[in-house]
Motif scaffolding. Structure first.
Motif, PDB file in Angstrom:
ATOM      1  N   VAL A  17       1.180  -1.080   0.190  1.00  0.00           N
ATOM      2  CA  VAL A  17      -0.039  -0.253   0.193  1.00  0.00           C
ATOM      3  C   VAL A  17       1.015   1.537   0.435  1.00  0.00           C
ATOM      4  O   VAL A  17       0.948   2.515  -0.667  1.00  0.00           O
ATOM      5  CB  VAL A  17      -0.276   0.153   1.032  1.00  0.00           C
ATOM      6  CG1 VAL A  17      -1.657   1.625   1.112  1.00  0.00           C
ATOM      7  CG2 VAL A  17      -2.255  -0.805   1.422  1.00  0.00           C
ATOM      8  N   GLY A  18       1.948   1.376   1.400  1.00  0.00           N
ATOM      9  CA  GLY A  18       2.909   2.285   0.582  1.00  0.00           C
ATOM     10  C   GLY A  18       3.631   2.742  -0.493  1.00  0.00           C
ATOM     11  O   GLY A  18       2.868   3.789  -0.516  1.00  0.00           O
ATOM     12  N   VAL A  19       4.011   2.044  -0.476  1.00  0.00           N
ATOM     13  CA  VAL A  19       4.830   1.876  -2.503  1.00  0.00           C
ATOM     14  C   VAL A  19       3.956   2.469  -3.157  1.00  0.00           C
ATOM     15  O   VAL A  19       3.641   3.325  -3.921  1.00  0.00           O
ATOM     16  CB  VAL A  19       5.644   0.800  -2.703  1.00  0.00           C
ATOM     17  CG1 VAL A  19       5.894   0.139  -4.328  1.00  0.00           C
ATOM     18  CG2 VAL A  19       6.343   0.029  -1.880  1.00  0.00           C
ATOM     19  N   ALA A  20       2.319   1.755  -3.352  1.00  0.00           N
ATOM     20  CA  ALA A  20       1.241   2.087  -3.988  1.00  0.00           C
ATOM     21  C   ALA A  20       0.771   3.919  -4.541  1.00  0.00           C
ATOM     22  O   ALA A  20       0.834   4.784  -5.156  1.00  0.00           O
ATOM     23  CB  ALA A  20       0.083   1.462  -4.681  1.00  0.00           C
ATOM     24  N   LEU A  21       0.452   4.454  -2.843  1.00  0.00           N
ATOM     25  CA  LEU A  21       0.772   5.306  -2.818  1.00  0.00           C
ATOM     26  C   LEU A  21       2.135   6.548  -3.353  1.00  0.00           C
ATOM     27  O   LEU A  21       1.267   7.253  -3.821  1.00  0.00           O
ATOM     28  CB  LEU A  21       0.017   5.949  -1.300  1.00  0.00           C
ATOM     29  CG  LEU A  21      -0.745   4.739  -0.101  1.00  0.00           C
ATOM     30  CD1 LEU A  21      -1.441   5.335   0.470  1.00  0.00           C
ATOM     31  CD2 LEU A  21      -2.711   5.296  -1.533  1.00  0.00           C
ATOM     32  N   ALA A  22       2.742   5.922  -3.149  1.00  0.00           N
ATOM     33  CA  ALA A  22       3.856   6.668  -3.219  1.00  0.00           C
ATOM     34  C   ALA A  22       4.062   7.356  -4.591  1.00  0.00           C
ATOM     35  O   ALA A  22       4.691   7.887  -5.206  1.00  0.00           O
ATOM     36  CB  ALA A  22       5.229   6.252  -3.126  1.00  0.00           C
ATOM     37  N   ILE A  24       1.300   8.120  -6.883  1.00  0.00           N
ATOM     38  CA  ILE A  24       0.311   8.858  -6.652  1.00  0.00           C
ATOM     39  C   ILE A  24       0.716  10.539  -6.280  1.00  0.00           C
ATOM     40  O   ILE A  24       0.659  10.351  -5.055  1.00  0.00           O
ATOM     41  CB  ILE A  24      -0.938   8.153  -6.569  1.00  0.00           C
ATOM     42  CG1 ILE A  24      -0.810   6.507  -6.796  1.00  0.00           C
ATOM     43  CG2 ILE A  24      -2.439   9.874  -6.895  1.00  0.00           C
ATOM     44  CD1 ILE A  24      -2.789   6.247  -6.196  1.00  0.00           C
ATOM     45  N   PRO A  25       0.553  11.174  -7.025  1.00  0.00           N
ATOM     46  CA  PRO A  25       1.290  12.621  -6.755  1.00  0.00           C
ATOM     47  C   PRO A  25       0.625  13.555  -5.540  1.00  0.00           C
ATOM     48  O   PRO A  25       1.247  13.898  -4.166  1.00  0.00           O
ATOM     49  CB  PRO A  25       1.508  13.477  -7.223  1.00  0.00           C
ATOM     50  CG  PRO A  25       1.569  13.143  -8.961  1.00  0.00           C
ATOM     51  CD  PRO A  25       0.574  11.581  -8.490  1.00  0.00           C
ATOM     52  N   LEU A  26      -0.704  13.215  -5.364  1.00  0.00           N
ATOM     53  CA  LEU A  26      -1.296  14.046  -4.382  1.00  0.00           C
ATOM     54  C   LEU A  26      -1.262  12.736  -3.001  1.00  0.00           C
ATOM     55  O   LEU A  26      -1.957  13.345  -1.851  1.00  0.00           O
ATOM     56  CB  LEU A  26      -3.380  13.622  -4.744  1.00  0.00           C
ATOM     57  CG  LEU A  26      -4.145  14.440  -4.135  1.00  0.00           C
ATOM     58  CD1 LEU A  26      -3.601  16.198  -3.520  1.00  0.00           C
ATOM     59  CD2 LEU A  26      -5.247  13.862  -4.344  1.00  0.00           C
ATOM     60  N   LEU A  27      -1.181  11.607  -3.067  1.00  0.00           N
ATOM     61  CA  LEU A  27      -1.443  11.359  -2.318  1.00  0.00           C
ATOM     62  C   LEU A  27       0.315  10.240  -1.475  1.00  0.00           C
ATOM     63  O   LEU A  27       0.537   9.555  -0.160  1.00  0.00           O
ATOM     64  CB  LEU A  27      -1.811   8.778  -2.086  1.00  0.00           C
ATOM     65  CG  LEU A  27      -3.678   9.361  -2.657  1.00  0.00           C
ATOM     66  CD1 LEU A  27      -3.763   8.129  -3.501  1.00  0.00           C
ATOM     67  CD2 LEU A  27      -4.333   9.891  -1.495  1.00  0.00           C
ATOM     68  N   ALA A  28       1.570  10.506  -2.285  1.00  0.00           N
ATOM     69  CA  ALA A  28       2.306  10.301  -2.003  1.00  0.00           C
ATOM     70  C   ALA A  28       2.787  10.605  -0.954  1.00  0.00           C
ATOM     71  O   ALA A  28       4.434  10.693  -0.217  1.00  0.00           O
ATOM     72  CB  ALA A  28       3.234  10.306  -3.135  1.00  0.00           C
ATOM     73  N   VAL A  29       2.349  11.496  -0.020  1.00  0.00           N
ATOM     74  CA  VAL A  29       3.383  12.635   0.711  1.00  0.00           C
ATOM     75  C   VAL A  29       2.139  11.801   2.330  1.00  0.00           C
ATOM     76  O   VAL A  29       1.007  12.071   2.030  1.00  0.00           O
ATOM     77  CB  VAL A  29       3.841  13.692   1.041  1.00  0.00           C
ATOM     78  CG1 VAL A  29       4.391  13.587   0.165  1.00  0.00           C
ATOM     79  CG2 VAL A  29       2.720  14.902   0.371  1.00  0.00           C
ATOM     80  N   HIS A  30       2.725  12.311   3.815  1.00  0.00           N
ATOM     81  CA  HIS A  30       1.545  12.616   4.396  1.00  0.00           C
ATOM     82  C   HIS A  30       0.353  13.913   4.448  1.00  0.00           C
ATOM     83  O   HIS A  30       0.633  15.172   4.376  1.00  0.00           O
ATOM     84  CB  HIS A  30       1.958  12.929   6.228  1.00  0.00           C
ATOM     85  CG  HIS A  30       3.453  11.292   6.227  1.00  0.00           C
ATOM     86  ND1 HIS A  30       4.087  12.175   7.165  1.00  0.00           N
ATOM     87  CD2 HIS A  30       3.166  10.341   6.232  1.00  0.00           C
ATOM     88  CE1 HIS A  30       4.843  10.718   7.734  1.00  0.00           C
ATOM     89  NE2 HIS A  30       4.251  10.004   6.763  1.00  0.00           N
ATOM     90  N   GLY A  31      -1.246  13.237   4.712  1.00  0.00           N
ATOM     91  CA  GLY A  31      -1.877  14.507   4.177  1.00  0.00           C
ATOM     92  C   GLY A  31      -3.164  14.173   4.313  1.00  0.00           C
ATOM     93  O   GLY A  31      -3.159  12.158   4.736  1.00  0.00           O
ATOM     94  N   VAL A  32      -4.153  14.460   3.947  1.00  0.00           N
ATOM     95  CA  VAL A  32      -5.901  13.818   4.194  1.00  0.00           C
ATOM     96  C   VAL A  32      -5.926  13.272   3.450  1.00  0.00           C
ATOM     97  O   VAL A  32      -6.563  12.321   3.944  1.00  0.00           O
ATOM     98  CB  VAL A  32      -6.766  15.768   4.679  1.00  0.00           C
ATOM     99  CG1 VAL A  32      -6.059  16.011   2.687  1.00  0.00           C
ATOM    100  CG2 VAL A  32      -7.799  14.604   4.729  1.00  0.00           C
ATOM    101  N   GLU A  33      -5.745  12.761   2.386  1.00  0.00           N
ATOM    102  CA  GLU A  33      -6.121  12.031   1.256  1.00  0.00           C
ATOM    103  C   GLU A  33      -5.541  10.575   1.758  1.00  0.00           C
ATOM    104  O   GLU A  33      -5.653   9.568   1.566  1.00  0.00           O
ATOM    105  CB  GLU A  33      -5.356  12.207  -0.187  1.00  0.00           C
ATOM    106  CG  GLU A  33      -6.858  13.640  -0.652  1.00  0.00           C
ATOM    107  CD  GLU A  33      -5.934  15.086  -0.406  1.00  0.00           C
ATOM    108  OE1 GLU A  33      -6.315  15.891  -0.426  1.00  0.00           O
ATOM    109  OE2 GLU A  33      -4.999  15.259   0.418  1.00  0.00           O
ATOM    110  N   SER A  34      -3.352  10.692   1.900  1.00  0.00           N
ATOM    111  CA  SER A  34      -3.596   9.713   2.497  1.00  0.00           C
ATOM    112  C   SER A  34      -3.654   8.819   3.456  1.00  0.00           C
ATOM    113  O   SER A  34      -3.281   7.025   3.664  1.00  0.00           O
ATOM    114  CB  SER A  34      -1.952  10.042   2.168  1.00  0.00           C
ATOM    115  OG  SER A  34      -1.133  10.609   3.082  1.00  0.00           O
TER     116      SER A  34
END
Length: 762
Positions: A17-22, A24-34
């Motif tokens: 999951v962590g690699v997949a999110l990385a 996607i620009p909007l989900l690639a860092v700590h934030g509300v979407e990720s």
């Protein structure tokens, strides 16, 4: 080794999951979407892992089971969190503290709660293989309850016990940690601690089971306090509306305070809305519903419910979205904030509600798999096409023509699919609206309704080819091309850098400008440009702030840099130039300001911005008393009553109708149409000093005549204005339809374009 294997399996899933999110620009860092993504994906695995571990280690003390399960859960959470932290080395993280806070409040607490849930389920269920599945079902069920809250109430945001915070529409990029979310997560933390203490009190390691009677009697005090504490957690759910954790239709109606019912609409609005304004709002809603039904041939008698909030902050606080206007077609409801009359977006949102009859599935929209998978391109394209949204004085066909000429028009296959949401908003909406409009014009309204119902466009390639050929003939002026550059330069929220931090800084910048705090304005502009170096709007504002601070060399350097930037849209350069010209006027450099305003009039801008520059140039060429009055009106930021007085004084000094025109505009803004009419008529008799002002005067007369029930004179004004542009023609056509509805309570609308849309079959 089974529990270790289960933990390894969950840890491996978390890493994937962590690699997949990385990626996607909007989900690639700590934030509300990720944080939301992890809050949805991790807790079921954590709960299953905890249940499996408990089932195989029943000899351990209750507190040990809780600690070890929570520890495993937090380790599973930590894996993608660390991966996203590493991802921040290549994808910029603008608010690391806030992002980490979202991670802790959301998935970390959700995983801890899931671990406690898994221990309880694993301890209570005798069948070892069944326990993990039942435990995993609890977070999944909670997520479904959150979806039900979104579906069954007006709320767009959702607070989930395990998932955390779903903030609402993706285009609403101003996202902060709301205080009500903190109180909600505090109750979840209390639940985690209480469940742990209660489990330890009731767990018997000798028998490897929960002993409610024996252990409960032995630890009666602990059990009583724990149950009372859990009662408080449950009570917080019952009092969710008062705490801001949830919202119901009844609560919204009470908060707004006023309800009006019309032929087709139920409108909830602020209780302080004046009766005449309430009547206009209700009639406009009724008209928009009647128009949409007449165009589509749909005939549902169910009313459309419209909620009008006082402002976007109230709307954000109550339903979770602020700037974004939204509809829930399956509820036949639209949610907007009070604005100018007629409301500029009401027609678009009403179309969504009316098309509920043509949609399918639980959300009554265009979608595949029985309507379960939405097709946002068809959903939004149909609304834009039927409402025929005009943006920045351009219609959807003109926007699409400009994109086609710039090789920026998205492919129809991307627009008419879920990929619509990944495109920049203006490009996506206007292209989808133009394409759906072309479908109506060439295949008929029935074809649109069938497309909407099926969730896909048949023969899309052939439709796209014909659409492109049609766009070649759409007239667009150089000025209109220049105006479009601004919106077309904006990226998609999915590809932009730090969209939420930028949204906050832009909101701060608006506050700095309103407070006339040039030092803070400069600081905020530089903070924006530090994130997005080519952020042209911040550069434009920076020019004026530097000039007003007396830092003329820096202001000119910034302006020259903006001019030299190849991708800086001309209207943004014009905005910077106007900021600089305004500063020169403020500093008393009248000749330089006059020359700059003259230069501004040669640049492509929307009609409203160009009129402002015209009046400023007129002011600098007028007598000193007139110039002082116009400065206070245009740059003095005086409240409306003061501007009315200033404009009245200006009218006494000038031979033309400029003073009367400016005074009438203020009165119209206050919806005092009867007072404005005589001033507008006097301005018409005396004449105005430019063609742009004359055209705008005819528009204001058309609105005012309609507001006062003078429909014949209103129609004449709109017919006279219709030839100014395609946008003016569309606006005039809408007003003529509105006049027809006011007189007959029926409307015979028509869509502009290559041909008239065939009537839908009865």
């Amino acid at each position: 080794m089974a529990p270790l294997f289960t933990f390894r399996l969950s840890a491996g899933f978390a890493a994937v999951v962590g690699v997949a999110l990385a990626f996607i620009p909007l989900l690639a860092v700590h934030g509300v979407e990720s944080a939301l993504a992890l809050g949805l994906l991790l807790p079921p695995w954590v709960a299953a892992t905890a249940a499996s571990y408990t089932g195989r280690h029943r000899h351990l003390r209750g507190i040990d089971l809780i600690f070890r399960a929570v520890g495993m859960g937090l380790l599973i959470w930590l894996i993608p969190v660390v991966l996203l932290a590493l991802s921040a080395l290549r994808t910029r993280q603008c608010a690391p503290g806030e992002g980490l806070t979202f991670m802790v409040l959301g998935p970390a607490l959700g995983c801890a709660l899931a671990a406690c849930t898994g221990v309880w389920v694993g301890g209570a269920v005798g069948l070892q293989r069944l326990g993990p599945w039942l435990a995993a079902a609890v977070p999944l069920g909670a997520a479904l309850l959150g979806l039900w809250a979104f579906y069954s109430t007006p709320a767009v945001y959702v607070f989930g016990a395990f998932a955390g915070y779903f903030p609402g529409a993706i285009y609403d990029d101003l996202v902060r940690i709301p205080s009500r979310y903190l109180t909600y997560r505090a109750t979840m933390l209390v639940a985690v601690l209480t469940l742990g203490v209660l489990f330890d009190a009731l767990w018997d390691p000798d028998s490897g089971s929960l002993r409610f009677r024996n252990r409960g009697r032995a630890r009666l005090g602990t059990v009583a306090v724990s149950i009372a504490t859990l009662g408080l957690v449950v009570a917080s759910y019952w009092q969710g509306e008062q705490l801001g954790h949830s919202v119901s239709e009844e609560y919204l109606v009470e908060r707004l305070g006023k309800t009006e019912r019309g032929a087709h609409c139920v409108v909830h609005m602020p209780r302080e809305t004046l009766p005449e304004d309430a009547d206009r709002l209700l009639e406009d809603c009724d008209f928009q519903v009647e128009r949409a039904r007449s165009l589509t041939g749909l005939s549902s008698a169910a009313p459309v419910t419209a909620y009008f909030f006082r402002n976007q902050n109230e709307k954000k606080g109550l339903i979770g979205v602020g700037r974004t206007l939204i509809a829930k077609p399956w509820r036949r409801e639209v949610y907007l904030q009070m604005s100018s009359w007629p409301h500029p977006v009401l027609g678009h949102e009403v179309v969504h509600a009316v098309l509920e009859e043509a949609g399918r599935g639980p959300f009554a929209i265009a979608g595949t798999l029985g309507g379960v998978v939405p097709n946002p391109g068809i959903v939004e394209g149909a609304a834009v096409a039927i409402a025929w949204d005009i943006r920045d004085d351009l219609d959807p066909d003109q926007w699409s023509k400009i994109m086609l000429d710039r090789n920026e028009l998205p492919r129809a296959s991307a627009v008419m699919s879920v990929r619509f949401s990944a495109l920049p908003a203006r490009r996506a909406y206007m292209a989808a609206g133009s394409l759906m409009h072309f479908l109506i014009a060439t295949r008929g309204m029935d074809a649109l309704l069938q497309t909407y119902h099926r969730g896909r466009v048949p023969d899309l390639e052939a439709l796209e080819a014909g659409w492109h050929a049609y766009l070649e003939s759409v007239p667009v002026t150089p000025t209109e091309r220049g105006v479009a550059e601004v919106a077309l330069a904006r990226p998609s929220i999915f590809s932009s850098v730090c969209p939420h931090e930028l949204a906050k800084l832009r909101a701060d910048l608006a506050g700095d400008a309103a407070a006339r705090d040039d030092a803070r304005t400069i600081e905020t502009c530089r903070a924006i440009m530090d994130i997005e170096e080519q952020e042209a709007r911040a550069r434009a504002t920076l020019v004026g702030a530097l000039a007003r601070e007396g830092r003329d060399a820096e202001a000119l350097a910034t302006l020259d840099g903006l001019r030299a930037t190849m991708n800086a849209p001309k209207p943004i350069v014009a905005a910077a130039l106007e900021q600089y010209a305004d500063a020169q006027w403020t500093l008393g450099n009248l000749a330089e300001a006059d020359a700059l305003y003259g230069e501004l009039l040669e640049l492509p801008r929307t009609d409203g911005a160009a009129r402002q520059s015209e009046v400023k140039k007129l002011a600098l060429e007028a007598t000193e008393p007139e110039r002082k009055l116009l400065y206070e009106i245009l740059l003095g930021r005086s409240p409306s009553p003061v501007v009315v007085s200033l404009a009245h004084s200006l009218a006494a000094l000038r031979d033309d109708g400029l003073g009367q025109y400016l005074e009438a505009r203020q009165l119209m803004g206050a919806r005092r149409y009867a007072l404005a009419l005589s001033l507008l008529q006097e301005a018409e008799q005396l004449g105005l000093p430019s063609v742009r002002l004359e055209r705008e005067l005819s528009r204001l007369l058309g609105i005012t005549f309609f507001a006062l029930g003078e429909y014949g004179q209103s129609a004449a004004a709109w017919r006279a204005r219709a030839g100014a542009s395609l946008a003016a023609q569309a606006e005039a056509q809408r007003w003529l339809e509105r006049i027809e509805y006011a007189q007959t309570r029926a409307v015979s609308p028509a869509l502009p374009g290559p041909s008239s849309a065939p009537r839908a079959a009865p």
